[in-house]
Every structure is written in structure tokens, then in C-alpha cells.
Design a protein around this motif. Structure first.
Motif, PDB file in Angstrom:
ATOM      1  N   ILE A 149     -41.046   0.334  77.365  1.00 17.57           N
ATOM      2  CA  ILE A 149     -41.608   0.881  76.587  1.00 17.57           C
ATOM      3  C   ILE A 149     -42.649   1.412  76.737  1.00 17.57           C
ATOM      4  CG2 ILE A 149     -41.257  -1.463  74.664  1.00 17.57           C
ATOM      5  CD1 ILE A 149     -43.686  -2.128  75.133  1.00 17.57           C
ATOM      6  N   SER A 150     -42.480   2.102  78.425  1.00 20.42           N
ATOM      7  CA  SER A 150     -43.010   3.126  79.099  1.00 20.42           C
ATOM      8  C   SER A 150     -44.691   2.627  79.220  1.00 20.42           C
ATOM      9  CB  SER A 150     -43.060   4.867  78.199  1.00 20.42           C
ATOM     10  OG  SER A 150     -41.872   4.849  77.739  1.00 20.42           O
ATOM     11  N   LEU A 151     -44.477   1.601  79.422  1.00 17.76           N
ATOM     12  CA  LEU A 151     -45.735   1.050  80.151  1.00 17.76           C
ATOM     13  C   LEU A 151     -45.930   0.392  81.237  1.00 17.76           C
ATOM     14  CD1 LEU A 151     -46.925  -1.414  77.245  1.00 17.76           C
ATOM     15  CD2 LEU A 151     -48.311   1.094  77.271  1.00 17.76           C
ATOM     16  N   HIS A 152     -47.145   0.510  82.517  1.00 20.54           N
ATOM     17  CA  HIS A 152     -46.415   0.248  83.442  1.00 20.54           C
ATOM     18  C   HIS A 152     -47.513  -0.825  83.723  1.00 20.54           C
ATOM     19  CE1 HIS A 152     -45.789   4.865  85.517  1.00 20.54           C
ATOM     20  NE2 HIS A 152     -45.975   4.814  84.535  1.00 20.54           N
ATOM     21  N   TYR A 153     -46.446  -1.425  84.700  1.00 19.95           N
ATOM     22  CA  TYR A 153     -47.427  -2.648  84.950  1.00 19.95           C
ATOM     23  C   TYR A 153     -47.635  -3.956  86.169  1.00 19.95           C
ATOM     24  CZ  TYR A 153     -42.391  -4.587  85.199  1.00 19.95           C
ATOM     25  OH  TYR A 153     -41.455  -4.965  85.906  1.00 19.95           O
ATOM     26  N   GLN A 154     -47.713  -4.793  86.691  1.00 15.54           N
ATOM     27  CA  GLN A 154     -48.261  -5.417  87.370  1.00 15.54           C
ATOM     28  C   GLN A 154     -47.369  -6.256  87.024  1.00 15.54           C
ATOM     29  OE1 GLN A 154     -52.397  -5.267  88.800  1.00 15.54           O
ATOM     30  NE2 GLN A 154     -52.216  -2.586  88.840  1.00 15.54           N
ATOM     31  N   THR A 155     -47.147  -7.159  88.274  1.00 19.24           N
ATOM     32  CA  THR A 155     -45.935  -9.183  88.531  1.00 19.24           C
ATOM     33  C   THR A 155     -47.893  -9.748  89.031  1.00 19.24           C
ATOM     34  OG1 THR A 155     -44.398  -8.254  87.601  1.00 19.24           O
ATOM     35  CG2 THR A 155     -44.524 -10.731  88.454  1.00 19.24           C
ATOM     36  N   HIS A 156     -47.725 -10.653  88.348  1.00 23.09           N
ATOM     37  CA  HIS A 156     -49.065 -11.516  88.990  1.00 23.09           C
ATOM     38  C   HIS A 156     -48.423 -13.217  88.994  1.00 23.09           C
ATOM     39  CE1 HIS A 156     -52.242  -8.667  89.252  1.00 23.09           C
ATOM     40  NE2 HIS A 156     -51.724  -8.136  89.068  1.00 23.09           N
ATOM     41  N   THR A 157     -47.888 -14.219  90.006  1.00 24.34           N
ATOM     42  CA  THR A 157     -48.330 -15.015  89.743  1.00 24.34           C
ATOM     43  C   THR A 157     -49.167 -16.434  90.785  1.00 24.34           C
ATOM     44  OG1 THR A 157     -46.791 -14.922  91.424  1.00 24.34           O
ATOM     45  CG2 THR A 157     -45.434 -14.508  90.577  1.00 24.34           C
ATOM     46  N   TYR A 158     -49.121 -17.338  89.650  1.00 27.72           N
ATOM     47  CA  TYR A 158     -50.397 -18.415  90.542  1.00 27.72           C
ATOM     48  C   TYR A 158     -50.062 -19.520  89.663  1.00 27.72           C
ATOM     49  CZ  TYR A 158     -50.992 -16.350  85.125  1.00 27.72           C
ATOM     50  OH  TYR A 158     -51.254 -16.936  84.143  1.00 27.72           O
ATOM     51  N   GLN A 199     -49.472  -1.887  71.385  1.00 28.11           N
ATOM     52  CA  GLN A 199     -50.563  -2.121  70.212  1.00 28.11           C
ATOM     53  C   GLN A 199     -51.999  -1.795  70.977  1.00 28.11           C
ATOM     54  OE1 GLN A 199     -49.666  -4.623  67.378  1.00 28.11           O
ATOM     55  NE2 GLN A 199     -48.460  -2.917  65.865  1.00 28.11           N
ATOM     56  N   LEU A 200     -51.904  -2.708  72.019  1.00 27.45           N
ATOM     57  CA  LEU A 200     -53.278  -2.936  72.757  1.00 27.45           C
ATOM     58  C   LEU A 200     -53.462  -1.577  73.440  1.00 27.45           C
ATOM     59  CD1 LEU A 200     -53.387  -6.650  73.045  1.00 27.45           C
ATOM     60  CD2 LEU A 200     -54.865  -5.777  71.619  1.00 27.45           C
ATOM     61  N   ASN A 201     -52.338  -1.477  73.846  1.00 22.89           N
ATOM     62  CA  ASN A 201     -52.462  -0.054  74.739  1.00 22.89           C
ATOM     63  C   ASN A 201     -53.494   0.404  74.759  1.00 22.89           C
ATOM     64  OD1 ASN A 201     -51.301   1.867  76.729  1.00 22.89           O
ATOM     65  ND2 ASN A 201     -51.805   0.362  78.274  1.00 22.89           N
ATOM     66  N   ASP A 202     -52.263   1.421  73.247  1.00 19.86           N
ATOM     67  CA  ASP A 202     -52.529   2.640  72.620  1.00 19.86           C
ATOM     68  C   ASP A 202     -54.188   2.442  72.257  1.00 19.86           C
ATOM     69  OD1 ASP A 202     -50.373   3.108  72.480  1.00 19.86           O
ATOM     70  OD2 ASP A 202     -50.106   2.023  70.827  1.00 19.86           O
ATOM     71  N   LEU A 203     -54.786   1.354  72.397  1.00 21.74           N
ATOM     72  CA  LEU A 203     -55.645   1.346  71.720  1.00 21.74           C
ATOM     73  C   LEU A 203     -56.550   1.863  72.938  1.00 21.74           C
ATOM     74  CD1 LEU A 203     -55.990  -1.544  68.900  1.00 21.74           C
ATOM     75  CD2 LEU A 203     -56.332   0.774  67.915  1.00 21.74           C
ATOM     76  N   GLY A 204     -56.339   1.256  73.809  1.00 13.89           N
ATOM     77  CA  GLY A 204     -56.774   1.248  75.251  1.00 13.89           C
ATOM     78  C   GLY A 204     -57.281   0.010  76.033  1.00 13.89           C
ATOM     79  N   PHE A 205     -56.539  -0.761  75.761  1.00 16.60           N
ATOM     80  CA  PHE A 205     -56.939  -1.750  75.973  1.00 16.60           C
ATOM     81  C   PHE A 205     -56.412  -2.682  76.842  1.00 16.60           C
ATOM     82  CE2 PHE A 205     -59.418  -2.532  71.886  1.00 16.60           C
ATOM     83  CZ  PHE A 205     -60.712  -2.212  73.043  1.00 16.60           C
ATOM     84  N   SER A 206     -56.890  -2.762  77.965  1.00 18.25           N
ATOM     85  CA  SER A 206     -55.723  -4.110  79.340  1.00 18.25           C
ATOM     86  C   SER A 206     -54.787  -5.106  78.942  1.00 18.25           C
ATOM     87  CB  SER A 206     -56.174  -3.979  79.987  1.00 18.25           C
ATOM     88  OG  SER A 206     -56.309  -2.998  80.861  1.00 18.25           O
ATOM     89  N   SER A 207     -53.326  -5.933  79.487  1.00 21.06           N
ATOM     90  CA  SER A 207     -53.574  -6.848  79.045  1.00 21.06           C
ATOM     91  C   SER A 207     -52.484  -7.825  79.854  1.00 21.06           C
ATOM     92  CB  SER A 207     -52.410  -6.499  77.690  1.00 21.06           C
ATOM     93  OG  SER A 207     -51.506  -6.145  77.765  1.00 21.06           O
ATOM     94  N   LEU A 208     -52.560  -9.393  79.256  1.00 17.92           N
ATOM     95  CA  LEU A 208     -51.820  -9.586  80.125  1.00 17.92           C
ATOM     96  C   LEU A 208     -51.251 -10.405  80.268  1.00 17.92           C
ATOM     97  CD1 LEU A 208     -51.708 -10.564  83.972  1.00 17.92           C
ATOM     98  CD2 LEU A 208     -52.989 -12.658  82.822  1.00 17.92           C
ATOM     99  N   LEU A 209     -49.824 -10.828  79.561  1.00 18.63           N
ATOM    100  CA  LEU A 209     -48.061 -11.195  79.042  1.00 18.63           C
ATOM    101  C   LEU A 209     -48.084 -12.235  80.629  1.00 18.63           C
ATOM    102  CD1 LEU A 209     -48.920  -8.764  78.019  1.00 18.63           C
ATOM    103  CD2 LEU A 209     -46.832  -8.499  77.546  1.00 18.63           C
ATOM    104  N   VAL A 210     -48.045 -13.405  79.113  1.00 20.63           N
ATOM    105  CA  VAL A 210     -47.800 -15.188  80.479  1.00 20.63           C
ATOM    106  C   VAL A 210     -46.161 -15.821  79.701  1.00 20.63           C
ATOM    107  CG1 VAL A 210     -48.954 -16.822  80.573  1.00 20.63           C
ATOM    108  CG2 VAL A 210     -50.524 -15.130  80.687  1.00 20.63           C
ATOM    109  N   ASP A 211     -45.599 -16.246  80.409  1.00 25.59           N
ATOM    110  CA  ASP A 211     -44.497 -16.643  80.544  1.00 25.59           C
ATOM    111  C   ASP A 211     -45.517 -18.571  80.757  1.00 25.59           C
ATOM    112  OD1 ASP A 211     -42.518 -15.394  79.657  1.00 25.59           O
ATOM    113  OD2 ASP A 211     -42.245 -14.570  81.708  1.00 25.59           O
ATOM    114  N   PHE A 212     -44.676 -18.938  80.165  1.00 24.85           N
ATOM    115  CA  PHE A 212     -44.871 -20.534  80.080  1.00 24.85           C
ATOM    116  C   PHE A 212     -44.448 -21.440  81.170  1.00 24.85           C
ATOM    117  CE2 PHE A 212     -47.711 -20.580  75.827  1.00 24.85           C
ATOM    118  CZ  PHE A 212     -49.182 -20.620  76.126  1.00 24.85           C
ATOM    119  N   HIS A 213     -45.067 -22.483  82.054  1.00 27.49           N
ATOM    120  CA  HIS A 213     -43.433 -23.375  82.816  1.00 27.49           C
ATOM    121  C   HIS A 213     -42.397 -23.185  81.577  1.00 27.49           C
ATOM    122  CE1 HIS A 213     -46.023 -26.464  80.628  1.00 27.49           C
ATOM    123  NE2 HIS A 213     -44.208 -27.018  80.550  1.00 27.49           N
TER     124      HIS A 213
END
Length: 237
Positions: A77-86, A127-141
Motif C-alpha cells: 500500500i506504498s508505505l515504507h516500513y522497518q521490521t522489529h523483533t523483540y 489512515q494514520l499515516n495519511d494523518l501524519g502519525f507513525s504506527s507499529l503493527l504487532v503480531d501476537f505470539h
């Protein structure tokens, strides 16, 4: 020759015990199927869409829930992102996507629902990105890119929420944290705040169930089956 009363009583006890064991075995089988994902691709349809024979099959064999995987990523959907793990619950590794935007003062942390994964949250992230907000999308275990193959329907997912809040505070210390959760994600957020003392700046929950018991009872009603005591037994196991 009349059947002695003691034999009648003995037979009745054995029949009652057999019925009790059979009902509990069914309840255990259903509970196990609800919290352990399978390797198949076919998911059991909702009760409203099942035929009588299909409902009977589900009643005996339990539901089939394939392990949820991400089939899309933010680039779709044309959004740049970074993958994080923890670290997550019980030694699992949690995978998340960070989608940066103009405003890093507020980071929206998004949690998916039962038997889903973080790619289901991409429209909200857009939608958040269009409003100018950063987001973190999380996969549960047990979902998406995170490790594991099971779910606890929000119970231990609340620890994944806590670990995520800690991770965000460590990596973006100047940002306020807004937690957003759908269904099970919302339940996990509320439990994390209430039990594990997670301290976000705000929470948003959508379509979250009130109690597990009422949720399970609704499923039995949809199947045309008595909710009591079946729902209580399933929840016990």
C-alpha cells in the motif's frame, strides 16, 4: 426374573459417568482446537454459515483454525516500513512493522484480533499515516511473523502488549504511546493495563468482547445448542 434394584443403580451410575466423561472429552477437544492453530489452509466457517451436518461434524471434531500468516506488507500500500523483533510471552519472538510518518510525537501501536495477523491492520495504518502519525503493527505470539503456534485468546497476549510498550518506550522515549486493539487485541490491552501495569498514554479498543464466557455462549447459541453447561465446560478446559 426382575432386575435387582442395585444393578439398576449401578447401571445408572456407569451411564451417568460415561456421559460425563464424553461431554468433558468433547469440551476438552474443542478448547484445544480453539487455542492451537493447524497447518491446514481450511478454516471452519462461522456457525451461521454451517449446514446441520457441518455443525454436527464441528460438534464432534471441533473447529479448524489455520495458523494465521501475513499475506501482505506495507509496501503493498506504498508505505515504507522497518521490521522489529523483540521478546514476547514465554520465550517467543514478536515481530512488528514500524511505519514512520511526519509526526513521531505519537506512536499508534496496533494489535490484531483472534486468529488474525498484523497485515489485517494495514488499512488503519494507512489512515494514520495519511494523518501524519507513525504506527507499529504487532503480531501476537503464534501469529504472522512471530514465533509459536498457539493463542490464549488475550490472556497471555497481554504480556506481549506489556513487552511491546516497554520496547516502544526504550526505542522512542520521547513519543507518547496510543494502543489500539481489535477484538482479542483490545482484550489483551485492557488486561495488560489492569493486571501487568502497562502504562500507555491512551488506548482505543474496537469490537472487544466483555467476557470469554458470554463470547463462548454466543457461539453455542449460534450453533443452536444449549450454552449451559457446555460453555462453562469449554471455558474450564
Amino acid at each position: 426374573m426382575a432386575f435387582p434394584i442395585k444393578r439398576w443403580i449401578t447401571a445408572l451410575v456407569f451411564i451417568s459417568f460415561g456421559c460425563f466423561c464424553a461431554v468433558n472429552i468433547l469440551a476438552f477437544s474443542h478448547a484445544n482446537a480453539m487455542i492451537h492453530f493447524t497447518d491446514t489452509n481450511t478454516r471452519t466457517s462461522s456457525p451461521e454459515d454451517l449446514s446441520f451436518l457441518a455443525k454436527l461434524k464441528v460438534l464432534i471434531a471441533g473447529v479448524n483454525i489455520p495458523r494465521p500468516y501475513n499475506t501482505k506488507n506495507p509496501l503493498d500500500i506504498s508505505l515504507h516500513y522497518q521490521t522489529h523483533t523483540y521478546p514476547g510471552y514465554n520465550g517467543s519472538q514478536i515481530e512488528s512493522w514500524f511505519i514512520p510518518a511526519i509526526n513521531n510525537d505519537h506512536i499508534f501501536v496496533l494489535f490484531h484480533g483472534y486468529a488474525s495477523s498484523k497485515d489485517s491492520l494495514l488499512p488503519i495504518a494507512k489512515q494514520l499515516n495519511d494523518l501524519g502519525f507513525s504506527s507499529l503493527l504487532v503480531d501476537f505470539h503464534g501469529s504472522g511473523g512471530s514465533t509459536g503456534n498457539n493463542t490464549t485468546i488475550g490472556f497471555f497476549e497481554s504480556k506481549d502488549v506489556l513487552n511491546t510498550v516497554t520496547y516502544v518506550k526504550d526505542n522512542w522515549p520521547s513519543s507518547s504511546i496510543i494502543l489500539y486493539g481489535q477484538s482479542m487485541g483490545g482484550a489483551a490491552i485492557m488486561r495488560s493495563v489492569a493486571v501487568h501495569q502497562a502504562r500507555p498514554n491512551a488506548i482505543i479498543i474496537e469490537a472487544t468482547y466483555d467476557t470469554m464466557l458470554s463470547t463462548v455462549q454466543n457461539r453455542f447459541h449460534a450453533m443452536g445448542l444449549p450454552a449451559t453447561p457446555l460453555a462453562q465446560l469449554l471455558l474450564f478446559w
